[in-house]
Design an enzyme around this catalytic site. Structure first.
Site, PDB file in Angstrom:
ATOM      1  N   GLY A  49       4.811   2.822  -0.348  1.00 26.33           N
ATOM      2  CA  GLY A  49       6.676   3.043  -0.063  1.00 26.33           C
ATOM      3  C   GLY A  49       8.011   2.111  -0.912  1.00 26.33           C
ATOM      4  O   GLY A  49       6.939   1.379  -1.551  1.00 26.33           O
ATOM      5  N   ILE A  50       7.941   0.694  -0.453  1.00 24.76           N
ATOM      6  CA  ILE A  50       8.379  -0.151  -0.570  1.00 24.76           C
ATOM      7  C   ILE A  50       7.683  -0.907  -1.847  1.00 24.76           C
ATOM      8  O   ILE A  50       8.266  -1.669  -2.714  1.00 24.76           O
ATOM      9  CB  ILE A  50      10.219  -0.828  -0.146  1.00 24.76           C
TER      10      ILE A  50
ATOM     11  N   LYS B 220      14.606  -8.113  12.587  1.00 24.37           N
ATOM     12  CA  LYS B 220      15.257  -8.084  11.269  1.00 24.37           C
ATOM     13  C   LYS B 220      16.768  -8.291  11.268  1.00 24.37           C
ATOM     14  O   LYS B 220      16.988  -9.862  10.475  1.00 24.37           O
ATOM     15  CB  LYS B 220      16.420  -7.145  10.954  1.00 24.37           C
TER      16      LYS B 220
ATOM     17  N   TYR C 141      13.054  -3.666  17.278  1.00 23.46           N
ATOM     18  CA  TYR C 141      13.038  -3.647  15.460  1.00 23.46           C
ATOM     19  C   TYR C 141      14.624  -4.197  14.569  1.00 23.46           C
ATOM     20  O   TYR C 141      14.111  -5.213  13.969  1.00 23.46           O
ATOM     21  CB  TYR C 141      13.265  -2.249  14.913  1.00 23.46           C
TER      22      TYR C 141
ATOM     23  N   SER D  72       0.859  -1.226  -0.672  1.00 21.86           N
ATOM     24  CA  SER D  72      -0.138   0.484  -0.109  1.00 21.86           C
ATOM     25  C   SER D  72       1.126   0.823   0.360  1.00 21.86           C
ATOM     26  O   SER D  72       0.481   2.281   0.371  1.00 21.86           O
ATOM     27  CB  SER D  72      -0.951   0.582   1.510  1.00 21.86           C
TER      28      SER D  72
HETATM   29  N1  LIG Z   1      12.020   2.691   4.744  1.00 21.27           N
HETATM   30  C1  LIG Z   1      13.331   2.353   5.509  1.00 21.27           C
HETATM   31  O1  LIG Z   1      14.811   3.574   6.078  1.00 21.27           O
HETATM   32  C2  LIG Z   1      13.337   1.247   5.674  1.00 21.27           C
HETATM   33  C3  LIG Z   1      15.334   0.745   5.704  1.00 21.27           C
HETATM   34  C4  LIG Z   1      15.067  -0.768   5.797  1.00 21.27           C
HETATM   35  C5  LIG Z   1      14.260  -1.933   5.464  1.00 21.27           C
HETATM   36  N2  LIG Z   1      12.967  -0.819   5.391  1.00 21.27           N
HETATM   37  C6  LIG Z   1      11.979  -2.587   5.158  1.00 21.27           C
HETATM   38  O2  LIG Z   1      10.819  -2.558   4.120  1.00 21.27           O
HETATM   39  C7  LIG Z   1       9.907  -2.484   4.440  1.00 21.27           C
HETATM   40  C8  LIG Z   1       8.437  -1.485   3.727  1.00 21.27           C
HETATM   41  O3  LIG Z   1       8.383  -0.573   4.429  1.00 21.27           O
HETATM   42  P1  LIG Z   1       8.278   0.712   3.482  1.00 21.27           P
HETATM   43  O4  LIG Z   1      10.175   1.432   3.532  1.00 21.27           O
HETATM   44  O5  LIG Z   1       7.820   0.906   2.808  1.00 21.27           O
HETATM   45  O6  LIG Z   1       7.891   1.874   5.100  1.00 21.27           O
HETATM   46  P2  LIG Z   1       5.973   2.113   4.684  1.00 21.27           P
HETATM   47  O7  LIG Z   1       6.124   3.469   3.557  1.00 21.27           O
HETATM   48  O8  LIG Z   1       5.745   2.693   6.346  1.00 21.27           O
HETATM   49  O9  LIG Z   1       5.494   0.779   3.939  1.00 21.27           O
HETATM   50  C9  LIG Z   1       5.051  -0.340   5.470  1.00 21.27           C
HETATM   51  C10 LIG Z   1       4.084  -1.748   4.547  1.00 21.27           C
HETATM   52  O10 LIG Z   1       3.792  -2.769   5.129  1.00 21.27           O
HETATM   53  C11 LIG Z   1       2.997  -2.650   5.859  1.00 21.27           C
HETATM   54  N3  LIG Z   1       1.793  -3.606   7.230  1.00 21.27           N
HETATM   55  C12 LIG Z   1       2.340  -2.388   8.442  1.00 21.27           C
HETATM   56  N4  LIG Z   1       2.463  -2.883   9.265  1.00 21.27           N
HETATM   57  C13 LIG Z   1       1.255  -3.680   8.916  1.00 21.27           C
HETATM   58  C14 LIG Z   1       0.062  -5.391   9.115  1.00 21.27           C
HETATM   59  N5  LIG Z   1      -0.274  -5.208   9.901  1.00 21.27           N
HETATM   60  N6  LIG Z   1      -0.469  -5.696   8.250  1.00 21.27           N
HETATM   61  C15 LIG Z   1      -0.261  -5.762   7.170  1.00 21.27           C
HETATM   62  N7  LIG Z   1       0.405  -5.094   5.938  1.00 21.27           N
HETATM   63  C16 LIG Z   1       1.342  -3.880   7.115  1.00 21.27           C
HETATM   64  C17 LIG Z   1       1.900  -1.371   5.472  1.00 21.27           C
HETATM   65  O11 LIG Z   1       0.380  -1.092   4.863  1.00 21.27           O
HETATM   66  P3  LIG Z   1      -0.460  -1.110   5.823  1.00 21.27           P
HETATM   67  O12 LIG Z   1      -0.474   0.103   6.549  1.00 21.27           O
HETATM   68  O13 LIG Z   1      -1.962  -0.272   4.248  1.00 21.27           O
HETATM   69  O14 LIG Z   1      -0.931  -2.165   6.742  1.00 21.27           O
HETATM   70  C18 LIG Z   1       2.706  -0.414   3.728  1.00 21.27           C
HETATM   71  O15 LIG Z   1       2.443  -1.413   3.056  1.00 21.27           O
HETATM   72  C19 LIG Z   1      10.063  -2.833   6.063  1.00 21.27           C
HETATM   73  O16 LIG Z   1      10.114  -4.439   6.092  1.00 21.27           O
HETATM   74  C20 LIG Z   1      10.559  -1.894   6.606  1.00 21.27           C
HETATM   75  O17 LIG Z   1      10.847  -2.881   8.044  1.00 21.27           O
HETATM   76  C21 LIG Z   1      12.752  -0.043   5.243  1.00 21.27           C
END
Ligand SMILES: NC(=O)c1ccc[n+]([C@@H]2O[C@H](COP(=O)([O-])OP(=O)(O)OC[C@H]3O[C@@H](n4cnc5c(N)ncnc54)[C@H](OP(=O)(O)O)[C@@H]3O)[C@@H](O)[C@H]2O)c1
Length: 251
Positions: free
Chosen positions: A18-19, A162, A158, A16
Site C-alpha cells: 500500500g501507501i 488517528k 481506529y 510491505s
Molecule cells: N487505505 C486507506 O483507506 C487509508 C486511509 C487513511 C489512512 N490510512 C493509513 O495509511 C497507513 C498505511 O495503510 P495502507 O492503506 O497502505 O494499508 P496496508 O496496505 O494494509 O498497509 C499497512 C502497512 O502497515 C504494516 N503493519 C501493520 N501492522 C503492523 C505491525 N504490527 N508491525 C509492523 N507493520 C505493520 C503492514 O505490514 P506487515 O503486515 O507486513 O507488517 C503494511 O505494510 C496506515 O497507517 C493507515 O491507517 C489508510
C-alpha cells in the site's frame, strides 16, 4: 541536477504494501536512501530488489511495530547502513472492524499498539538520532480522515488512534518549537485509499476493490506523492496536516 532527496536517509515503516511501499518508490525516485520495515520480510525483499535495481540505496529490516526491540533495530540498521535517519515516515498502521459495544479487546490493543505506541517509539528513536547528529530532520505521520471525524459505526477505536496521531503531531510540534529545534513534523490524512487496508479492516480480500467500484478512490501512489512533496519543501516551510480525499468521497 541532484535529485531532491539525494544523500538523505529515510526510514519508512509499513513498507510491505500500500501507501508505505509506494512511498518507498516515490522517495527512491527522489534520490533518498531508504531503510524499510514491516513484518512481511519477503515483501520487503522483493521491493528492495526492485528499487536497488533502479539504483536506490536500500536496507530492509523485518519489524513488528508492537515490539520495541524491533523498532530499535530498524533505526540501528539505518545508522549502520546510512549513518543515521534524516526523515521518518510513520506509515505502519491498521484498522479493524471492532465496535465499542461488543468487540473483544485484542483488536483494540493491536490498533493502539501499532498506530499510536509504535508511532511514538519510532518518533523518539528518530528524533534522538537527528538531535545527536544535529540534523534538521522531518517526521511524517500517516494519519487519516478518521482522525478528523468518525467515519461510521465500528470504526471508533481506529478513529481514536488517528485522533491521537493528530494530537501527537501538534504535541510534537509544540515540544520541538519549545526547544527551538529545526525538526519538522507533518501529518498526512487520506480518505479512502486502494490498498490492503480495507481488506484487513473487513477481514476479507476484495473489500478495497468493492469501494473502488462504487466510486474512484485514491491510489496508494497519490498519497505517496503527497508525502514526497511534503519531504521536499524548503526548511522554512512546515506542512502541518494535509487532508487528501478522493474527489467523489462524500463524508
Ligand atoms: N487505505 C486507506 O483507506 C487509508 C486511509 C487513511 C489512512 N490510512 C493509513 O495509511 C497507513 C498505511 O495503510 P495502507 O492503506 O497502505 O494499508 P496496508 O496496505 O494494509 O498497509 C499497512 C502497512 O502497515 C504494516 N503493519 C501493520 N501492522 C503492523 C505491525 N504490527 N508491525 C509492523 N507493520 C505493520 C503492514 O505490514 P506487515 O503486515 O507486513 O507488517 C503494511 O505494510 C496506515 O497507517 C493507515 O491507517 C489508510
Amino acid at each position: 541536477m541532484a535529485a531532491a532527496l539525494e544523500g538523505r536517509s529515510v526510514v519508512v515503516t509499513g513498507a510491505s504494501s500500500g501507501i508505505g511501499a509506494e512511498t518507498a518508490r516515490a522517495l527512491a525516485r527522489a534520490g533518498a536512501s531508504l531503510t524499510i520495515g514491516a513484518r512481511r520480510e519477503a515483501r520487503l525483499r522483493t521491493l528492495a530488489e526492485e528499487l536497488a535495481a533502479a539504483g536506490a540505496p536500500i536496507a530492509i529490516q523485518p519489524t513488528d511495530m508492537r515490539q520495541e526491540t524491533d523498532i530499535a533495530r530498524l533505526f540501528a540498521v539505518a545508522r549502520e547502513r546510512f549513518g543515521g535517519v534524516d526523515a521518518l515516515v510513520n506509515n505502519a498502521g491498521l484498522g479493524r472492524r471492532a465496535p465499542l459495544s461488543s468487540s473483544p479487546s485484542e483488536p483494540w490493543r493491536e490498533m493502539l499498539e501499532v498506530n499510536v505506541l509504535g508511532l511514538c517509539i519510532a518518533t523518539r528513536e528518530a528524533i534522538q538520532d537527528m538531535e545527536r547528529r544535529g540534523v534538521a530532520g522531518h517526521i511524517v505521520h500517516v494519519s487519516s480522515m478518521a482522525g478528523h471525524r468518525i467515519p461510521g459505526p465500528d470504526s471508533g477505536v481506529y478513529a481514536a488512534t488517528k485522533f491521537a496521531v493528530r494530537a501527537l503531531t501538534e504535541a510534537l510540534r509544540v515540544e520541538l518549537r519549545a526547544r527551538q529545534s529545526p525538526i519538522r513534523v507533518t501529518a498526512v490524512s487520506p480518505g479512502h485509499v486502494f490498498s490492503e487496508f480495507a481488506d484487513v479492516f473487513n477481514d476479507r480480500p476484495g473489500a478495497a476493490a468493492e469501494i473502488d467500484r462504487r466510486f474512484k478512490i485514491l491510489e496508494s501512489r497519490d498519497v505517496a506523492e503527497a508525502i514526497a512533496w511534503v519531504l521536499t519543501r524548503p526548511p522554512h516551510m512546515e506542512v502541518h496536516d494535509l487532508l487528501v480525499r478522493p474527489t467523489a468521497q462524500r463524508n
